[in-house]
Design an enzyme around this catalytic site. Sequence first.
Site, short mmCIF file in Angstrom:
data_model
loop_
_atom_site.label_atom_id
_atom_site.label_comp_id
_atom_site.label_asym_id
_atom_site.label_seq_id
_atom_site.Cartn_x
_atom_site.Cartn_y
_atom_site.Cartn_z
N THR A 145 26.73 12.20 11.39
CA THR A 145 27.60 12.67 12.47
C THR A 145 28.95 12.86 11.80
O THR A 145 29.30 12.11 10.88
CB THR A 145 27.71 11.66 13.64
N HIS A 146 29.68 13.88 12.24
CA HIS A 146 30.96 14.23 11.58
C HIS A 146 30.77 14.48 10.09
O HIS A 146 31.71 14.31 9.31
CB HIS A 146 32.01 13.13 11.79
N GLU B 198 22.96 32.36 3.51
CA GLU B 198 24.37 32.74 3.71
C GLU B 198 24.48 34.04 4.49
O GLU B 198 25.31 34.18 5.38
CB GLU B 198 25.07 32.93 2.35
N LYS C 93 23.07 51.49 23.25
CA LYS C 93 21.92 51.46 22.34
C LYS C 93 22.23 50.90 20.97
O LYS C 93 21.46 50.09 20.44
CB LYS C 93 21.32 52.86 22.22
N ASN D 17 22.30 31.20 -6.27
CA ASN D 17 23.03 31.23 -5.01
C ASN D 17 22.11 31.39 -3.80
O ASN D 17 21.18 32.19 -3.83
CB ASN D 17 24.04 32.39 -5.03
N LYS E 210 24.12 29.93 -12.29
CA LYS E 210 24.13 29.96 -10.83
C LYS E 210 22.82 30.38 -10.20
O LYS E 210 22.12 31.26 -10.69
CB LYS E 210 25.22 30.94 -10.34
N GLN F 29 25.50 55.18 27.48
CA GLN F 29 24.85 55.66 26.26
C GLN F 29 25.23 54.78 25.06
O GLN F 29 24.48 54.70 24.09
CB GLN F 29 25.26 57.12 26.02
N SER G 37 24.33 34.94 -10.61
CA SER G 37 25.69 35.44 -10.72
C SER G 37 25.77 36.33 -11.95
O SER G 37 25.12 36.05 -12.96
CB SER G 37 26.66 34.27 -10.85
N TYR H 249 25.23 55.28 37.37
CA TYR H 249 25.21 55.58 35.93
C TYR H 249 26.53 56.22 35.49
O TYR H 249 27.09 57.07 36.17
CB TYR H 249 24.05 56.55 35.61
N SER I 244 23.27 61.68 21.53
CA SER I 244 22.80 60.34 21.14
C SER I 244 21.51 60.41 20.33
O SER I 244 20.96 59.38 19.95
CB SER I 244 22.59 59.47 22.39
#
Length: 481
Positions: A177-178, A312, A347, A307, A305, A344, A299, A339, A45
């Site tokens: 709302t909605h 995102e 992590k 973005n 563009k 292991q 873009s 254990y 590890s």
Amino acid sequence: MPECKYCSDILASSMSENDNKQTNPSWGGRFSEQTDAFVEAFTASVEFDQRIYKQDITGSKAHARMLHRVGVLSAADCEAILNGLDRIIEEIEAGEFAWSVTREDVHMNIEARLTELIGDAGKRLHTGRSRNDQVATDIRLYLREQITVIIAQLVDLQKGLLDLAEAEANTIMPGFTHLQVAQPVTFGHHMMAWFEMLQRDATRMSDCVVRMNVSPLGAAALAGTSYPIDRDFTATELGFSAPAANSLDAVSDRDFALEFCAVAAILMTHLSRMAEEMVMWSSAQFDFIGLPDRYCTGSSIMPQKKNPDVPELVRGKTGRVNGNLISLLTLMKSQPLAYNKDNQEDKEPLFDTIDTVIASLRAYADMVPALKCKRENMYRAAKQGFSTATDLADYLVRKGLPFRDAHEVVGKAVAYGVTTNKDLSEMAIGELKVFADIIDEDVFDVLTLEGSVAARDHVGGTAPEQVRKAIAQARKNLVNP
Ligand code: ARG
């Protein structure tokens, strides 16, 4: 042999290290053949757990001091160990430490180097200890530290939100709302909603430290140890509130990591909701906000563009943090005490969660306070969709009509507005009176957007005065990292 991540560089290096030894120097006593080179790489590890070297050394120092205190380790050996460990920290931080897969993990790499440096005293460090209580201690120390960083970042972002909320306490926007226009709210109020979400995340983060912060040291492999150890001493040295109460539980459970990952998943879910709104609001269709250029990309084909990549990506990264939580839950499910090597695998999901949360918060703390509010656009949008219809119903109730009847009357007025393409506030008093004779000139006070938000003047309401009060209170409630 097929190509895989265990069969390439790692394998090559461990094979050459294997050439001049028989069995593993740390535990090879009962073995008659040397570990298969693939297995050595497969079970190691060190590639990912070397990041907890500092906590490993801090834990080892506390353990060594404790062993000396109870008379198990001589003063000379203790001193040699402490100095040797300091030197190892320097080597690691200078990039001079030779990490080796043959030595499996961070714990054995450091111990082996210590023995190289100081001889037999190094071999005495592991008295009364196992890697099982060692690793359980290290991860707790590491996570505790990282949570402090995360809370500090959360508070940073929250402060930015408070400033933005203050600057935009009077800015009117449509509340949804909605995703349909519902009632006007203030942008400051909306920012304070984000603040509250993050406030709960910050308190959840600090709550989970309380349960995490006990010391596994002394649990040894699983049953405790026959040496006259002082667990309170190591617990205090390491800033834990107490020794963990049960040795089997101390080495086997990872619920503290699970709890953190669950809290992180909720936090990322909040960040993803904020992301979604920033993406929508910055689109040409909404055009409520401008994101800072330094947080956007262009873009390669469409020259116009801009973005919203950062929000995102945060929205996208929520998926991996949720996935990490599921990985950890699945890892722990059905494991018998105590254990198991399965642990292991705790992590990578844990570290990935920490890294993702820290990076996302860093981006937000800089980007969110820099949002440019397009106030006129928000105002215009709030005037659409009959957002003051509820205000008209409430007005009728104040004039004596039961709420259900008022609802019906306003519904009819809205239907009339839809066919004539008029907002309620744009209708003449004569037009409104057709629906209810009790409507008078004073109705226009409640049909304005300003009147509508100002009327919601109670704790938690959207009135600018209430938003300012909420901001003042919030400044006092910030979590201390
Ligand atoms: N690298 C191991 C882990 O992360 C350390 C504990 C190993 N213990 C053992 N009994 N093999 O879990």
